[in-house]
Enzyme design. Sequence first.
Site, PDB file in Angstrom:
ATOM      1  N   ALA A  83       0.931  -1.140   0.146  1.00 19.72           N
ATOM      2  CA  ALA A  83      -0.139   0.085  -0.025  1.00 19.72           C
ATOM      3  C   ALA A  83       1.043   1.210  -0.035  1.00 19.72           C
ATOM      4  O   ALA A  83       1.903   1.108   0.572  1.00 19.72           O
ATOM      5  CB  ALA A  83      -0.900  -0.110   1.345  1.00 19.72           C
ATOM      6  N   ASP A  84       0.303   2.266  -0.526  1.00 16.41           N
ATOM      7  CA  ASP A  84       1.108   3.566  -0.335  1.00 16.41           C
ATOM      8  C   ASP A  84       0.012   4.704  -0.573  1.00 16.41           C
ATOM      9  O   ASP A  84      -1.162   4.429  -1.201  1.00 16.41           O
ATOM     10  CB  ASP A  84       2.046   3.802  -1.637  1.00 16.41           C
ATOM     11  N   GLN A  85       0.126   5.886  -0.049  1.00 17.07           N
ATOM     12  CA  GLN A  85      -0.598   7.047  -0.126  1.00 17.07           C
ATOM     13  C   GLN A  85       0.011   8.070  -0.356  1.00 17.07           C
ATOM     14  O   GLN A  85       1.231   8.375  -0.069  1.00 17.07           O
ATOM     15  CB  GLN A  85      -1.311   7.215   1.457  1.00 17.07           C
TER      16      GLN A  85
END
Length: 208
Positions: A83-85
């Site tokens: 995941a990345d934001q």
Amino acid sequence: MSGQLQPLWLPKSPLVLASGSRTRAELLANAGLIAEVIKPAVNERAIEAAGTDLNPIDLACRLAKAKAKEVSDRYPGHITIGADQVLDVDGTVFHKAANLAEGANHLNLLQGRSHALHSAVAIVTDGSSEVFYDTARLTMRSLSSEAIAAYVLAAGETRVTSSVGGYQLEGLGIHLFERIEGDHSTVLGLPLLPLLAKLRAMGVLGIG
């Protein structure tokens, strides 16, 4: 890896979370999924530098996939979630502040404006992958320099520098905002509703 399983997770191999984020691990745990947490060996800034043509959403997706693939290559046979934001202000990407002064500057740039948080997820299993994202929009209150200074002092350097934008919505950062549009888990960096839907479609959850 401990090999810890739970009734909700049907595969014999534990779920793997390719992330160093305790918040993401807690989001999964609260949903009944105890993941093996493996921090990916990925240079995020190098990936970003190589993808200058990417928009903020595509950047988040590329980073999420790179993290999941790096860990999946080390732990074959497991379903791996990366995941990345990315914080996006009118196409400009913000990174984590290096110190309190930079954090205060970021807050000054964000105050009185809306920004987007694009949270991307990649599910990788032995070479196959699926990537998706969800976006939340947050509008920060108009804040005086005194108000920003008071928040930074109260939050402390660890909290100000550990999250992009200089705030943690689940903590004192909630005081900074006047409107939030989007799912809470997306704001925290792991959009649970679409992730759980993907896992159900894969037939790996005990609650179908």
